[in-house]
Motif scaffolding. Structure first.
Motif, PDB file in Angstrom:
ATOM      1  N   LEU A 235      97.168  95.648  92.450  1.00  0.00           N
ATOM      2  CA  LEU A 235      98.144  96.595  92.996  1.00  0.00           C
ATOM      3  C   LEU A 235      98.098  96.584  94.519  1.00  0.00           C
ATOM      4  O   LEU A 235      99.143  96.652  95.190  1.00  0.00           O
ATOM      5  CB  LEU A 235      97.877  97.999  92.460  1.00  0.00           C
ATOM      6  CG  LEU A 235      98.176  98.227  90.977  1.00  0.00           C
ATOM      7  CD1 LEU A 235      97.730  99.614  90.538  1.00  0.00           C
ATOM      8  CD2 LEU A 235      99.664  98.038  90.679  1.00  0.00           C
ATOM      9  N   ASP A 236      96.894  96.495  95.085  1.00  0.00           N
ATOM     10  CA  ASP A 236      96.752  96.388  96.541  1.00  0.00           C
ATOM     11  C   ASP A 236      97.381  95.093  97.056  1.00  0.00           C
ATOM     12  O   ASP A 236      98.033  95.074  98.102  1.00  0.00           O
ATOM     13  CB  ASP A 236      95.275  96.426  96.937  1.00  0.00           C
ATOM     14  CG  ASP A 236      94.728  97.843  96.996  1.00  0.00           C
ATOM     15  OD1 ASP A 236      95.526  98.792  96.905  1.00  0.00           O
ATOM     16  OD2 ASP A 236      93.497  97.998  97.137  1.00  0.00           O
ATOM     17  N   GLU A 237      97.177  94.008  96.297  1.00  0.00           N
ATOM     18  CA  GLU A 237      97.726  92.714  96.710  1.00  0.00           C
ATOM     19  C   GLU A 237      99.254  92.751  96.749  1.00  0.00           C
ATOM     20  O   GLU A 237      99.876  92.266  97.707  1.00  0.00           O
ATOM     21  CB  GLU A 237      97.258  91.627  95.737  1.00  0.00           C
ATOM     22  CG  GLU A 237      97.806  90.233  96.062  1.00  0.00           C
ATOM     23  CD  GLU A 237      97.348  89.186  95.066  1.00  0.00           C
ATOM     24  OE1 GLU A 237      98.174  88.323  94.693  1.00  0.00           O
ATOM     25  OE2 GLU A 237      96.167  89.226  94.668  1.00  0.00           O
ATOM     26  N   ILE A 238      99.862  93.333  95.725  1.00  0.00           N
ATOM     27  CA  ILE A 238     101.323  93.409  95.679  1.00  0.00           C
ATOM     28  C   ILE A 238     101.842  94.338  96.773  1.00  0.00           C
ATOM     29  O   ILE A 238     102.837  94.037  97.445  1.00  0.00           O
ATOM     30  CB  ILE A 238     101.796  93.875  94.294  1.00  0.00           C
ATOM     31  CG1 ILE A 238     101.390  92.864  93.218  1.00  0.00           C
ATOM     32  CG2 ILE A 238     103.317  94.060  94.281  1.00  0.00           C
ATOM     33  CD1 ILE A 238     101.687  93.314  91.803  1.00  0.00           C
ATOM     34  N   SER A 239     101.176  95.472  96.980  1.00  0.00           N
ATOM     35  CA  SER A 239     101.600  96.418  98.021  1.00  0.00           C
ATOM     36  C   SER A 239     101.509  95.783  99.404  1.00  0.00           C
ATOM     37  O   SER A 239     102.400  95.966 100.246  1.00  0.00           O
ATOM     38  CB  SER A 239     100.734  97.682  97.970  1.00  0.00           C
ATOM     39  OG  SER A 239     100.909  98.367  96.753  1.00  0.00           O
ATOM     40  N   THR A 240     100.447  95.035  99.643  1.00  0.00           N
ATOM     41  CA  THR A 240     100.291  94.350 100.932  1.00  0.00           C
ATOM     42  C   THR A 240     101.393  93.329 101.132  1.00  0.00           C
ATOM     43  O   THR A 240     101.949  93.193 102.231  1.00  0.00           O
ATOM     44  CB  THR A 240      98.909  93.675 101.007  1.00  0.00           C
ATOM     45  OG1 THR A 240      97.885  94.675 100.866  1.00  0.00           O
ATOM     46  CG2 THR A 240      98.732  92.961 102.341  1.00  0.00           C
ATOM     47  N   TRP A 241     101.727  92.603 100.069  1.00  0.00           N
ATOM     48  CA  TRP A 241     102.824  91.619 100.155  1.00  0.00           C
ATOM     49  C   TRP A 241     104.138  92.317 100.468  1.00  0.00           C
ATOM     50  O   TRP A 241     104.928  91.845 101.291  1.00  0.00           O
ATOM     51  CB  TRP A 241     102.921  90.848  98.839  1.00  0.00           C
ATOM     52  CG  TRP A 241     104.125  89.958  98.755  1.00  0.00           C
ATOM     53  CD1 TRP A 241     104.279  88.718  99.321  1.00  0.00           C
ATOM     54  CD2 TRP A 241     105.366  90.256  98.087  1.00  0.00           C
ATOM     55  NE1 TRP A 241     105.540  88.224  99.035  1.00  0.00           N
ATOM     56  CE2 TRP A 241     106.226  89.136  98.283  1.00  0.00           C
ATOM     57  CE3 TRP A 241     105.825  91.331  97.353  1.00  0.00           C
ATOM     58  CZ2 TRP A 241     107.516  89.096  97.758  1.00  0.00           C
ATOM     59  CZ3 TRP A 241     107.103  91.289  96.826  1.00  0.00           C
ATOM     60  CH2 TRP A 241     107.936  90.185  97.033  1.00  0.00           C
ATOM     61  N   ILE A 242     104.396  93.434  99.816  1.00  0.00           N
ATOM     62  CA  ILE A 242     105.640  94.176 100.048  1.00  0.00           C
ATOM     63  C   ILE A 242     105.738  94.617 101.503  1.00  0.00           C
ATOM     64  O   ILE A 242     106.820  94.586 102.110  1.00  0.00           O
ATOM     65  CB  ILE A 242     105.714  95.391  99.103  1.00  0.00           C
ATOM     66  CG1 ILE A 242     105.974  94.930  97.658  1.00  0.00           C
ATOM     67  CG2 ILE A 242     106.813  96.373  99.543  1.00  0.00           C
ATOM     68  CD1 ILE A 242     105.879  96.040  96.625  1.00  0.00           C
ATOM     69  N   ASN A 243     104.618  95.007 102.095  1.00  0.00           N
ATOM     70  CA  ASN A 243     104.619  95.534 103.463  1.00  0.00           C
ATOM     71  C   ASN A 243     104.473  94.457 104.531  1.00  0.00           C
ATOM     72  O   ASN A 243     104.475  94.771 105.724  1.00  0.00           O
ATOM     73  CB  ASN A 243     103.494  96.561 103.617  1.00  0.00           C
ATOM     74  CG  ASN A 243     103.789  97.852 102.895  1.00  0.00           C
ATOM     75  OD1 ASN A 243     104.883  98.388 102.993  1.00  0.00           O
ATOM     76  ND2 ASN A 243     102.821  98.356 102.145  1.00  0.00           N
ATOM     77  N   ASP A 244     104.346  93.213 104.122  1.00  0.00           N
ATOM     78  CA  ASP A 244     104.187  92.104 105.071  1.00  0.00           C
ATOM     79  C   ASP A 244     105.565  91.630 105.547  1.00  0.00           C
ATOM     80  O   ASP A 244     106.274  90.937 104.828  1.00  0.00           O
ATOM     81  CB  ASP A 244     103.427  90.964 104.403  1.00  0.00           C
ATOM     82  CG  ASP A 244     103.190  89.787 105.346  1.00  0.00           C
ATOM     83  OD1 ASP A 244     103.486  89.924 106.552  1.00  0.00           O
ATOM     84  OD2 ASP A 244     102.708  88.742 104.877  1.00  0.00           O
TER      85      ASP A 244
ATOM     86  N   ASP B 134      95.889 109.772  94.055  1.00  0.00           N
ATOM     87  CA  ASP B 134      97.247 110.067  94.507  1.00  0.00           C
ATOM     88  C   ASP B 134      97.392 109.976  96.021  1.00  0.00           C
ATOM     89  O   ASP B 134      98.486 110.173  96.544  1.00  0.00           O
ATOM     90  CB  ASP B 134      97.671 111.472  94.050  1.00  0.00           C
ATOM     91  CG  ASP B 134      97.895 111.533  92.544  1.00  0.00           C
ATOM     92  OD1 ASP B 134      98.260 110.487  91.972  1.00  0.00           O
ATOM     93  OD2 ASP B 134      97.685 112.606  91.956  1.00  0.00           O
ATOM     94  N   VAL B 135      96.291 109.706  96.717  1.00  0.00           N
ATOM     95  CA  VAL B 135      96.323 109.666  98.183  1.00  0.00           C
ATOM     96  C   VAL B 135      95.924 108.299  98.719  1.00  0.00           C
ATOM     97  O   VAL B 135      96.592 107.731  99.589  1.00  0.00           O
ATOM     98  CB  VAL B 135      95.398 110.752  98.778  1.00  0.00           C
ATOM     99  CG1 VAL B 135      95.424 110.695 100.311  1.00  0.00           C
ATOM    100  CG2 VAL B 135      95.801 112.134  98.295  1.00  0.00           C
ATOM    101  N   HIS B 136      94.840 107.735  98.188  1.00  0.00           N
ATOM    102  CA  HIS B 136      94.254 106.526  98.766  1.00  0.00           C
ATOM    103  C   HIS B 136      95.220 105.348  98.881  1.00  0.00           C
ATOM    104  O   HIS B 136      95.248 104.682  99.932  1.00  0.00           O
ATOM    105  CB  HIS B 136      93.022 106.110  97.962  1.00  0.00           C
ATOM    106  CG  HIS B 136      92.303 104.931  98.536  1.00  0.00           C
ATOM    107  ND1 HIS B 136      92.506 103.643  98.075  1.00  0.00           N
ATOM    108  CD2 HIS B 136      91.424 104.824  99.561  1.00  0.00           C
ATOM    109  CE1 HIS B 136      91.759 102.801  98.774  1.00  0.00           C
ATOM    110  NE2 HIS B 136      91.102 103.485  99.683  1.00  0.00           N
ATOM    111  N   PRO B 137      96.023 105.016  97.852  1.00  0.00           N
ATOM    112  CA  PRO B 137      96.913 103.854  97.996  1.00  0.00           C
ATOM    113  C   PRO B 137      97.865 103.980  99.186  1.00  0.00           C
ATOM    114  O   PRO B 137      98.117 103.006  99.895  1.00  0.00           O
ATOM    115  CB  PRO B 137      97.685 103.834  96.668  1.00  0.00           C
ATOM    116  CG  PRO B 137      96.817 104.570  95.707  1.00  0.00           C
ATOM    117  CD  PRO B 137      96.150 105.635  96.522  1.00  0.00           C
ATOM    118  N   TYR B 138      98.396 105.188  99.412  1.00  0.00           N
ATOM    119  CA  TYR B 138      99.331 105.392 100.512  1.00  0.00           C
ATOM    120  C   TYR B 138      98.604 105.386 101.855  1.00  0.00           C
ATOM    121  O   TYR B 138      99.112 104.856 102.849  1.00  0.00           O
ATOM    122  CB  TYR B 138     100.080 106.707 100.320  1.00  0.00           C
ATOM    123  CG  TYR B 138     100.854 106.771  99.036  1.00  0.00           C
ATOM    124  CD1 TYR B 138     102.019 106.026  98.852  1.00  0.00           C
ATOM    125  CD2 TYR B 138     100.428 107.560  97.974  1.00  0.00           C
ATOM    126  CE1 TYR B 138     102.732 106.081  97.667  1.00  0.00           C
ATOM    127  CE2 TYR B 138     101.128 107.616  96.781  1.00  0.00           C
ATOM    128  CZ  TYR B 138     102.280 106.876  96.634  1.00  0.00           C
ATOM    129  OH  TYR B 138     102.982 106.922  95.457  1.00  0.00           O
TER     130      TYR B 138
END
Length: 643
Positions: A297-306, A128-132
């Protein structure tokens, strides 16, 4: 100066030059004469470090005062360790340098990034912490140093940097705190707040004249927002220090420029006149099993934040059962918890009323609920031409309800929209589906760069034709995800789901491995067999007997859809005796009526239709495992089963 003196650690150096300047920039020491290194000094002076010095040549003595904030003082050779002596030295320094210790924003920033990266490593196993935390580090580390350097004369921004830095200094140094389950919520809030603050810093500092704003130039309310972020971090740090949870929400700013907020009964009534699809949003229970699908999930999150990409759509394409929807629901939940989910819409052919004509009106109303400023711009847009409220033209809906309002405000940070199961939006070749695909393939590119749309679909020809070659679409195929990674995740899921049967399955780890291999990378297969093995209707059989029954006649095939069909068939054969004609006649009659109905039927409606409550009660209790069946298997269900 007093605050710094009261809150620093004091270290005595056995050698005046016993400091390694080749480490991470966050560890480098600098003196009070604005950053000069030891080779530039005529005599050893007081050095200030961005974090405590931990070499064997240094010993530390903490002042008996406030908690440490990560600063350290290194005194020259010959000083004593007496606290009173150290206080005398500091008094002399304070008189000599009344302006206090000087630290530059870039040093504070480098130190912050160093601590944040350490924090990411510490909470690696805290789901619940690491992804953020990882997201926060990625966004902050991408901000150019040139932007941070400009903040040297900006007291408000410097105060914000220091508040964030001090918070992570405490958390990293008290790292044992991160292992306590009671701290998860606090650390999760801290990580989410850091992500939003990162969006703020990244996007606000791009505004012309940001660093030269004056009292007369406050149209952006920047200082008020900076102050809110600063106070939030201070409050979070205090809560973590006291092991309490007072603040339960984070400060989220999605809009750059202020607008007049319109809020009255008439306006709300106008907004409510937009069509809306009920219960079309994501479901938390449908997200990925904790700890699985981490890479994608990391790949999609990185794309969203790019913020450097022109892509607006992330299209995830894969066959039935590959876990696309679980990923979509996980992304929706991840960004919803940060206040960054604009809307989520799940198509489902079982609910034809949830069609393409409701997609953009529903997204528009969801966006209005996310932020009052977004609501105001939507109201202004639809007030200009109210006749569009009842239009079924999908492109007009998009232009009027989504694009027009979005272009009227400057946004900060991403606005995430999730569209699941696009292939279930209507029959292939239907006019309404073509209209929707045309908008997604051509018009979506006109949205502001902050909008990020995650779409899942099966690899159907029209979807691939409209979307996969679009310049604003990133296409990701599920079969490109390494199989070994998927099988590892599936094994983890099976191991957890069958834990109650561990004692009765012999070599439990080997059984889980064999089941994961048999899944051929299909999460739906793994979920279905776990449900079947743990189903209460299998009473009277041991776990081994249940497993043997399901695997009897179950052959692995090269087709993934065939693999699912065979598993479903075997499960049903274990529940119904296919050699008994009355059983199969009753089965076909009940299931045929359910699957042939245009809308889902209740038991009462089915009773009215069939006139046999007994038949229904004999079949329905055993039908729990049929709900997730793939469409390709419906014909088999209706036609009956073969041994």
């Amino acid at each position: 100066m007093r605050r710094i003196l009261q809150r620093c650690k004091v270290a005595l150096a056995k050698k005046s030059r016993a400091v390694d300047y080749n480490n991470d920039p966050a560890d480098q020491l600098f003196d009070i004469k604005r950053g000069r290194g030891p080779d530039q000094l005529s005599s050893p002076l007081l050095y200030v470090s961005s974090q405590p010095v931990g070499t064997s040549e240094l010993s530390t003595v903490a002042l008996e005062s406030a908690p440490d904030d990560g600063l350290a003082a290194v005194l020259p050779h010959g000083c004593t360790s007496s606290v009173s002596d150290l206080e005398d030295v500091m008094k002399d320094l304070q008189q000599s340098y009344p302006e206090g210790f000087v630290t530059t924003p870039i040093r504070t920033w480098d130190s912050l990034l160093h601590r944040l990266k350490t924090f990411v490593e510490i909470v690696d196993d805290v789901v619940d912490v690491h992804p953020y935390a990882k997201m926060a580090w990625i966004v902050l580390s991408a901000i150019p140093n040139a932007i941070i350097t400009q903040s040297e004369q900006d007291k408000a921004m410097n105060k914000l940097f220091e508040a964030v830095h001090d918070t992570y200094s405490f958390v990293v140094e008290a790292r044992q705190l991160c292992t306590l389950p009671s701290a998860d919520r606090q650390l999760s809030l801290l990580s989410k707040q850091t992500v939003d603050c990162a969006y703020f810093i990244r996007d606000y500092t791009k505004i012309p004249r940001f660093w030269t704003r004056t009292v007369k130039n406050r149209l952006l309310d920047i200082d008020q927002k900076i102050a809110e972020y600063t106070s939030t971090f201070i409050a979070l740090r205090d809560q973590i220090t006291m092991h309490s949870v007072v603040r339960s929400e984070i400060a989220v700013h999605r809009v750059l420029r202020s607008v007049i907020i319109t809020e009255d009964i008439a306006s709300q009534a106008l907004l409510n006149s937009l069509p809306y699809a009920d219960d079309a949003g994501y479901k938390r229970k449908k997200q990925c099993y904790p700890g699985t699908r981490v890479e994608i999930l990391d790949e999609i999150s990185t794309w969203i934040n790019d913020d450097s990409t022109d892509e607006r759509i992330y299209l995830l394409v894969g066959q039935a059962g590959t876990g696309k929807s679980a990923i979509a629901h996980s992304i929706a939940r991840l960004f919803d918890d940060m206040g960054r989910l604009g809307s989520s819409f799940c198509f489902d052919r079982s609910f034809p009323e949830r069609g393409p004509a409701l997609l953009f009106p529903t997204i528009a109303r969801d966006l209005a609920d996310v932020d009052p400023l977004l609501k105001t711009t939507l109201l202004n847009a639809i007030s200009e031409k109210r006749s569009d409220l009842s239009t079924s033209d999908i492109e007009i809906q998009f232009r009027r309800f989504i694009e027009s309002p979005a272009k009227r405000i400057d946004l900060t940070g991403p606005i995430v929209i999730v569209i699941d199961a696009l292939d279930e939006s209507g029959p292939v070749g239907s006019e309404v589906r073509r209209e929707l695909l045309s908008v997604l393939g051509n018009a979506i590119g006109a949205l502001p760069s902050n909008f990020r749309i995650v779409v899942t679909a099966r690899p159907e020809s029209d979807i691939e034709s409209y979307l996969c070659n679009g310049h604003h679409v990133r296409c990701k195929r599920m079969d490109s995800v390494p199989l070994h990674s998927t099988l590892t995740d599936i094994k983890s899921y099976i191991r957890s789901s069958l834990r109650s049967l561990e004692a009765g399955l012999g070599d439990y780890e080997d059984t889980c491995r064999q089941l994961s291999q048999a899944s051929e990378g299909l999460f739906q297969w793994a979920q279905t067999i776990c449900i079947a093995l743990t189903d209460a209707s299998s009473a009277g059989m041991t776990a081994e007997e249940r497993l043997e029954t399901l695997f009897t006649g179950l052959e692995l095939t090269s087709s993934k859809s065939s693999t699912l069909d065979k598993l479903y068939t075997q499960i049903l054969c274990s529940l119904f005796d296919v050699t008994k004609k009355p059983v199969m006649a009753r089965y076909r009659r009940v299931l045929g009526s359910i699957l042939g109905a245009r809308e889902p039927l209740s038991v009462e409606q089915l009773d009215d239709l069939l006139g046999s409550r007994l038949d229904i009660e004999l079949i329905i209790p055993f039908d729990r495992s049929t709900h997730p069946f793939a469409t390709s298997f419906l014909i088999t269900l209706v036609a009956g089963l073969s041994p």
